[in-house]
Design a protein around this motif. Structure first.
Motif, PDB file in Angstrom:
ATOM      1  N   GLY A 156      40.204  47.182  41.706  1.00 13.42           N
ATOM      2  CA  GLY A 156      39.959  46.549  40.410  1.00 13.42           C
ATOM      3  C   GLY A 156      38.838  45.540  40.419  1.00 13.42           C
ATOM      4  O   GLY A 156      38.864  44.578  39.640  1.00 13.42           O
ATOM      5  N   ARG A 157      37.845  45.732  41.272  1.00 14.05           N
ATOM      6  CA  ARG A 157      36.780  44.738  41.447  1.00 14.05           C
ATOM      7  C   ARG A 157      35.917  44.552  40.204  1.00 14.05           C
ATOM      8  O   ARG A 157      35.236  43.531  40.089  1.00 14.05           O
ATOM      9  CB  ARG A 157      35.891  45.125  42.619  1.00 14.05           C
ATOM     10  CG  ARG A 157      35.223  46.481  42.486  1.00 14.05           C
ATOM     11  CD  ARG A 157      34.537  46.888  43.785  1.00 14.05           C
ATOM     12  NE  ARG A 157      33.941  48.224  43.719  1.00 14.05           N
ATOM     13  CZ  ARG A 157      34.587  49.342  43.933  1.00 14.05           C
ATOM     14  NH1 ARG A 157      35.882  49.300  44.200  1.00 14.05           N
ATOM     15  NH2 ARG A 157      33.987  50.517  43.870  1.00 14.05           N
ATOM     16  N   ASN A 158      35.939  45.506  39.265  1.00 20.48           N
ATOM     17  CA  ASN A 158      35.114  45.382  38.061  1.00 20.48           C
ATOM     18  C   ASN A 158      35.900  44.901  36.851  1.00 20.48           C
ATOM     19  O   ASN A 158      35.358  44.847  35.741  1.00 20.48           O
ATOM     20  CB  ASN A 158      34.456  46.731  37.728  1.00 20.48           C
ATOM     21  CG  ASN A 158      33.433  47.141  38.778  1.00 20.48           C
ATOM     22  OD1 ASN A 158      32.675  46.295  39.282  1.00 20.48           O
ATOM     23  ND2 ASN A 158      33.400  48.414  39.123  1.00 20.48           N
ATOM     24  N   SER A 159      37.179  44.556  37.036  1.00 24.43           N
ATOM     25  CA  SER A 159      38.033  44.117  35.931  1.00 24.43           C
ATOM     26  C   SER A 159      38.519  42.699  36.190  1.00 24.43           C
ATOM     27  O   SER A 159      39.198  42.440  37.183  1.00 24.43           O
ATOM     28  CB  SER A 159      39.233  45.065  35.776  1.00 24.43           C
ATOM     29  OG  SER A 159      40.194  44.518  34.892  1.00 24.43           O
ATOM     30  N   ILE A 160      38.183  41.774  35.294  1.00 22.53           N
ATOM     31  CA  ILE A 160      38.619  40.394  35.477  1.00 22.53           C
ATOM     32  C   ILE A 160      40.126  40.286  35.317  1.00 22.53           C
ATOM     33  O   ILE A 160      40.781  39.463  35.989  1.00 22.53           O
ATOM     34  CB  ILE A 160      37.887  39.463  34.482  1.00 22.53           C
ATOM     35  CG1 ILE A 160      38.179  37.992  34.812  1.00 22.53           C
ATOM     36  CG2 ILE A 160      38.278  39.793  33.055  1.00 22.53           C
ATOM     37  CD1 ILE A 160      37.769  37.557  36.171  1.00 22.53           C
ATOM     38  N   VAL A 161      40.730  41.109  34.461  1.00 14.63           N
ATOM     39  CA  VAL A 161      42.187  41.091  34.292  1.00 14.63           C
ATOM     40  C   VAL A 161      42.877  41.494  35.592  1.00 14.63           C
ATOM     41  O   VAL A 161      43.834  40.850  36.047  1.00 14.63           O
ATOM     42  CB  VAL A 161      42.619  42.022  33.139  1.00 14.63           C
ATOM     43  CG1 VAL A 161      44.144  42.098  33.052  1.00 14.63           C
ATOM     44  CG2 VAL A 161      42.029  41.536  31.822  1.00 14.63           C
ATOM     45  N   ALA A 162      42.367  42.560  36.216  1.00 16.43           N
ATOM     46  CA  ALA A 162      42.935  43.005  37.488  1.00 16.43           C
ATOM     47  C   ALA A 162      42.776  41.937  38.554  1.00 16.43           C
ATOM     48  O   ALA A 162      43.699  41.687  39.350  1.00 16.43           O
ATOM     49  CB  ALA A 162      42.264  44.300  37.938  1.00 16.43           C
ATOM     50  N   LEU A 163      41.642  41.257  38.582  1.00 19.35           N
ATOM     51  CA  LEU A 163      41.408  40.227  39.586  1.00 19.35           C
ATOM     52  C   LEU A 163      42.324  39.027  39.378  1.00 19.35           C
ATOM     53  O   LEU A 163      42.767  38.404  40.353  1.00 19.35           O
ATOM     54  CB  LEU A 163      39.945  39.785  39.560  1.00 19.35           C
ATOM     55  CG  LEU A 163      38.937  40.827  40.072  1.00 19.35           C
ATOM     56  CD1 LEU A 163      37.506  40.327  39.872  1.00 19.35           C
ATOM     57  CD2 LEU A 163      39.186  41.131  41.555  1.00 19.35           C
TER      58      LEU A 163
ATOM     59  N   LEU B 169      50.665  41.172  50.434  1.00 15.35           N
ATOM     60  CA  LEU B 169      49.268  40.827  50.691  1.00 15.35           C
ATOM     61  C   LEU B 169      48.420  42.089  50.863  1.00 15.35           C
ATOM     62  O   LEU B 169      47.296  42.175  50.345  1.00 15.35           O
ATOM     63  CB  LEU B 169      49.174  39.945  51.938  1.00 15.35           C
ATOM     64  CG  LEU B 169      47.811  39.340  52.275  1.00 15.35           C
ATOM     65  CD1 LEU B 169      47.247  38.548  51.105  1.00 15.35           C
ATOM     66  CD2 LEU B 169      47.918  38.453  53.517  1.00 15.35           C
ATOM     67  N   VAL B 170      48.943  43.074  51.570  1.00 13.74           N
ATOM     68  CA  VAL B 170      48.230  44.345  51.732  1.00 13.74           C
ATOM     69  C   VAL B 170      48.007  45.003  50.373  1.00 13.74           C
ATOM     70  O   VAL B 170      46.894  45.460  50.057  1.00 13.74           O
ATOM     71  CB  VAL B 170      49.022  45.290  52.662  1.00 13.74           C
ATOM     72  CG1 VAL B 170      48.415  46.690  52.635  1.00 13.74           C
ATOM     73  CG2 VAL B 170      49.032  44.763  54.091  1.00 13.74           C
ATOM     74  N   LEU B 171      49.057  45.056  49.538  1.00 14.25           N
ATOM     75  CA  LEU B 171      48.943  45.675  48.213  1.00 14.25           C
ATOM     76  C   LEU B 171      47.957  44.905  47.323  1.00 14.25           C
ATOM     77  O   LEU B 171      47.203  45.511  46.551  1.00 14.25           O
ATOM     78  CB  LEU B 171      50.317  45.737  47.548  1.00 14.25           C
ATOM     79  CG  LEU B 171      51.354  46.635  48.236  1.00 14.25           C
ATOM     80  CD1 LEU B 171      52.710  46.510  47.541  1.00 14.25           C
ATOM     81  CD2 LEU B 171      50.890  48.090  48.243  1.00 14.25           C
ATOM     82  N   SER B 172      47.952  43.579  47.449  1.00 15.28           N
ATOM     83  CA  SER B 172      47.027  42.766  46.649  1.00 15.28           C
ATOM     84  C   SER B 172      45.580  43.061  47.006  1.00 15.28           C
ATOM     85  O   SER B 172      44.721  43.189  46.119  1.00 15.28           O
ATOM     86  CB  SER B 172      47.323  41.277  46.872  1.00 15.28           C
ATOM     87  OG  SER B 172      48.640  40.955  46.520  1.00 15.28           O
ATOM     88  N   LEU B 173      45.307  43.188  48.292  1.00 10.34           N
ATOM     89  CA  LEU B 173      43.942  43.480  48.729  1.00 10.34           C
ATOM     90  C   LEU B 173      43.505  44.870  48.294  1.00 10.34           C
ATOM     91  O   LEU B 173      42.347  45.073  47.893  1.00 10.34           O
ATOM     92  CB  LEU B 173      43.847  43.331  50.243  1.00 10.34           C
ATOM     93  CG  LEU B 173      44.052  41.908  50.780  1.00 10.34           C
ATOM     94  CD1 LEU B 173      44.206  41.914  52.294  1.00 10.34           C
ATOM     95  CD2 LEU B 173      42.895  40.999  50.366  1.00 10.34           C
ATOM     96  N   ALA B 174      44.413  45.822  48.371  1.00  9.00           N
ATOM     97  CA  ALA B 174      44.085  47.172  47.913  1.00  9.00           C
ATOM     98  C   ALA B 174      43.779  47.171  46.418  1.00  9.00           C
ATOM     99  O   ALA B 174      42.834  47.837  45.951  1.00  9.00           O
ATOM    100  CB  ALA B 174      45.242  48.123  48.225  1.00  9.00           C
ATOM    101  N   ALA B 175      44.571  46.395  45.649  1.00  9.79           N
ATOM    102  CA  ALA B 175      44.326  46.298  44.210  1.00  9.79           C
ATOM    103  C   ALA B 175      43.017  45.587  43.922  1.00  9.79           C
ATOM    104  O   ALA B 175      42.293  45.932  42.973  1.00  9.79           O
ATOM    105  CB  ALA B 175      45.482  45.563  43.541  1.00  9.79           C
TER     106      ALA B 175
END
Length: 308
Positions: free
Chosen positions: A197-204, A187-193
């Protein structure tokens, strides 16, 4: 009128939460984790599917239509449950105020209950905050998605929830506590990602899948550990579990708006990481105590947990 009606919805949808302790009671002790995981995952899967379905229905038929459809489905499910739930032996009647008070005494009696409730409430607060603020992010530039497009992201979350559906089996194998720590770390790693990656829909999309796997795992393992405590206390512990989770979820949703106004996505992620790290700290400090609810040959799942 709408507020009154939605208040009624809030009072009656608690029926879904009664099914998890019922399933736990009906399941064989060695399969309890799997059964609880399967039933409890339905709640999260329903939440995620509702976002996608309601988005499409709202765009196609208007927002009122989803309530008509939900009412029809609820009547259908009520009929199904009347036929499939087996007859249950009557229990000794207890006055309602005394019953409510016993929830607090039960939590206080079991030293493993409070940290488990805190960890699960923290993760559900982050879950609610993330999904509430994700709508703000995706409807604003550079995405500018419609309601139905935002709802499609719920399908990615559904994939994560389905992937974690059998997490309860880890409890049956004695891995509940370390698996919870790994889920909190994910969960911590997901939030950091999500922050990066807030500007990439793939990352989200990747973040949504990982975050839902982590959240679902934490909730299922926590609820299963509570149900591994003495059988007579399961319904009371489930009450504490549901109430603390809903309070956490309500808090997460409530602060998402002010945080977004104050600092946007960065403020949301900062608060989410702080809450998750607090939950990870609770897990780290109490993991030996939590291990008392893990079934082992010398400590069966239905045996009373040691209370120092």
């Amino acid at each position: 009128m709408l507020l009154t009606a939605l208040g009624g919805v809030g009072l009656t949808t608690v029926g879904a939460q009664l099914l998890t302790p019922l399933a736990s009671e009906l399941a064989e002790p060695e399969r309890r984790g799997r059964v609880v995981g399967a039933v409890a995952s339905g709640s999260l899967i329903g939440i995620l599917l509702s976002r996608t379905i309601s988005g499409f229905v709202a765009d196609l038929l208007g927002w009122r239509a989803i309530y008509v459809i939900a009412a029809a489905v609820t009547l259908l499910l009520a009929g199904v449950l009347c036929t499939v739930i087996p007859p249950l032996a009557p229990r000794e009647p207890v006055a309602y105020p005394r019953l409510l008070a016993s929830v607090f005494t039960t939590v206080a009696h079991h030293r493993v209950a409070a940290p488990t409730l805190a960890i699960c409430a923290a993760s559900f607060a982050v879950f609610s905050m993330f999904w509430t603020s994700l709508t703000y992010l995706l409807t604003a530039p550079p995405f500018s998605f419609s309601v139905s497009q935002v709802g499609l992201l719920g399908l990615a979350g559904l994939a994560g929830a389905l992937a974690a559906r059998r997490t309860g089996a880890l409890h049956d194998r004695g891995w509940s506590v370390p698996a919870t720590g790994l889920a909190l770390t994910l969960l911590v790693l997901s939030l950091a990602a999500a922050w990066a990656g807030r500007n990439s829909i793939v990352a989200l999309v990747v973040v949504v899948i990982a975050l839902d796997i982590a959240t679902q795992s934490i909730l299922v393992l926590g609820q299963t550990r509570l149900f591994a405590l003495p059988g007579a206390a399961r319904s009371r512990l489930n009450t504490a579990f549901v109430v603390s989770n809903f309070l956490g979820g309500a808090l997460g949703s409530a602060i998402a708006g002010p945080l977004w106004s104050a600092g946007g996505w960065a403020a949301i992620m900062t608060a989410s990481l702080a809450i998750t790290l607090a939950g990870l700290t609770v897990w780290s400090l109490t993991r030996r105590r939590l291990a008392h609810t893990t079934p082992t040959p010398d400590h069966p799942a239905d045996a009373p947990a040691p209370v120092p």
